[in-house]
Design a protein around this motif. Structure first.
Motif, short mmCIF file in Angstrom:
data_model
loop_
_atom_site.label_atom_id
_atom_site.label_comp_id
_atom_site.label_asym_id
_atom_site.label_seq_id
_atom_site.Cartn_x
_atom_site.Cartn_y
_atom_site.Cartn_z
N LYS A 1 -14.63 5.31 7.58
CA LYS A 1 -13.95 5.26 6.31
C LYS A 1 -14.95 5.94 5.31
CE LYS A 1 -11.20 2.40 3.41
NZ LYS A 1 -10.90 0.90 3.07
N SER B 1 0.57 0.87 6.91
CA SER B 1 0.02 2.13 6.28
C SER B 1 -1.60 2.18 6.83
CB SER B 1 0.20 1.74 4.72
OG SER B 1 -0.37 0.59 4.27
N THR B 2 -2.42 1.25 6.65
CA THR B 2 -3.84 1.44 7.33
C THR B 2 -3.90 2.29 8.82
OG1 THR B 2 -4.23 -0.58 5.93
CG2 THR B 2 -6.09 0.29 7.61
N ALA C 1 -2.64 5.76 8.38
CA ALA C 1 -3.63 6.74 7.93
C ALA C 1 -4.76 7.00 8.93
CB ALA C 1 -4.18 5.94 6.60
N CYS C 2 -5.09 5.92 9.72
CA CYS C 2 -6.41 6.27 10.90
C CYS C 2 -5.49 7.12 11.96
CB CYS C 2 -6.60 4.88 11.57
SG CYS C 2 -7.45 3.76 10.59
N ASN D 1 -3.17 5.14 -1.65
CA ASN D 1 -4.48 4.46 -1.86
C ASN D 1 -5.48 4.86 -0.67
OD1 ASN D 1 -6.42 2.65 -2.65
ND2 ASN D 1 -5.68 0.78 -1.37
N LEU D 2 -4.61 5.22 0.49
CA LEU D 2 -5.72 5.52 1.83
C LEU D 2 -5.65 7.01 2.11
CD1 LEU D 2 -4.09 2.71 3.88
CD2 LEU D 2 -6.28 2.99 3.07
N VAL E 1 -9.22 8.97 3.16
CA VAL E 1 -10.21 8.17 3.17
C VAL E 1 -10.82 7.86 4.68
CG1 VAL E 1 -9.36 6.92 1.39
CG2 VAL E 1 -8.89 5.91 3.55
N THR F 1 -11.73 1.81 -1.24
CA THR F 1 -10.09 1.71 -1.79
C THR F 1 -10.17 0.26 -2.33
OG1 THR F 1 -9.59 1.03 0.61
CG2 THR F 1 -9.39 3.38 -0.18
N GLN G 1 -5.47 -3.52 -0.47
CA GLN G 1 -4.03 -3.22 -0.08
C GLN G 1 -2.84 -4.42 -0.60
OE1 GLN G 1 -4.09 0.21 0.57
NE2 GLN G 1 -2.93 0.22 2.26
N ARG H 1 0.47 1.83 -1.39
CA ARG H 1 -0.74 1.81 -0.06
C ARG H 1 -0.99 2.69 0.69
NH1 ARG H 1 -0.65 -3.52 3.27
NH2 ARG H 1 -0.04 -5.07 1.39
N LYS H 2 0.06 3.77 0.84
CA LYS H 2 0.01 5.05 1.28
C LYS H 2 -1.13 6.04 0.55
CE LYS H 2 4.03 5.81 3.69
NZ LYS H 2 5.37 6.47 3.85
#
Ligand SMILES: [Zn+2]
Ligand SMILES: [Zn+2]
Length: 245
Positions: free
Chosen positions: A170, A217-218, A221-222, A188-189, A192, A174, A177, A185-186
């Protein structure tokens, strides 16, 4: 050498916080054979997920017909399948908070045991590597550890699977969340997470590990980053998740 050091550290931690002597929730003495170091009374306050959304692993009501939760019917996730263990409630919140904010790292051992058992119930074979959802370096330094890594470390040991701590990073701090809407949320990530070692991902079956699954969402994003390097599959394993129906 590092592995050996971890073993010693584990024995040492077990010496300070002996396992299965007190209930991890109410602190009452328990017998050695109580599963997950929880007394019978506290075990009843925890809802272990059984029927769940076939995509994200959120719990579903017994009488709910679709195989997917309302969120997964509407949205596409980037992973193959999510697995979660317990429903996020008052008691679970306490456990997660004590681990993350009160430095009670020994809890990760019991949480990981619950996760290992839930994973074993699934028909997932040949996981090549475990990747913990990373924290931003300053945050990890401040907390002293990454809770997802602690969970991954135990899982890796018991499953005899490599834990890749530095493969996914990361790179930006951020906002939390918690207070954000799904769209925020989306946002924000965005950008990152980065993959630092492509070889660990290509054609591999990955188990991405986190403590809590909220909207996904986390982990999405990963996964978005991981998918750029063509893994075979990505499974998500989290300790707790909330209901969305
Ligand atoms: Zn108890
Ligand atoms: Zn779902």
């Amino acid at each position: 050498m590092y592995q050996l050091l971890c073993e010693y550290l584990d024995i040492f931690i077990n010496f300070i916080y002996p396992r299965n002597i007190y209930c991890i929730l109410c602190n009452e003495p328990i017998t050695k054979d109580e599963k997950y170091s929880l007394c019978t009374h506290c075990k009843e306050k925890i809802y272990f997920i059984d029927k769940s959304c076939e995509k994200c692993g959120k719990p579903l009501e017994k009488l709910y017909i679709p195989q997917k939760c309302p969120d997964c019917i509407e949205t596409n996730h980037y992973f193959t399948k999510g697995i979660s263990c317990v429903e996020y409630n008052k008691e679970i919140k306490k456990i997660v908070h004590r681990l993350k904010y009160q430095n009670q790292r020994y809890l990760s051992y019991h949480m990981a045991q619950i996760m290992k058992d839930q994973l074993q119930k699934q028909n997932i074979k040949d996981i090549d590597c475990i990747i913990p959802v990373p924290l931003y370096k300053n945050k990890e330094r401040k907390r002293g550890f990454n809770q997802s890594y602690l969970l991954s470390k135990y899982l890796g040991k018991w499953m005899n699977t490599e834990v890749e701590k530095k493969t996914l990073l990361k790179i930006k701090d951020t906002l939390s969340q918690n207070q954000l809407s799904k769209e925020d949320r989306k946002r924000n990530l965005k950008n990152v997470f980065v993959v630092s070692s492509k070889e660990s991902i290509i054609n591999k079956t990955i188990l991405l590990v986190d403590d809590v699954y909220t909207t996904g969402s986390t982990v999405d994003a990963c996964c978005k980053e991981l998918l750029k390097e063509n893994p075979k599959e990505i499974y998500i394993l989290t300790f707790a998740t909330g209901k969305n129906i």
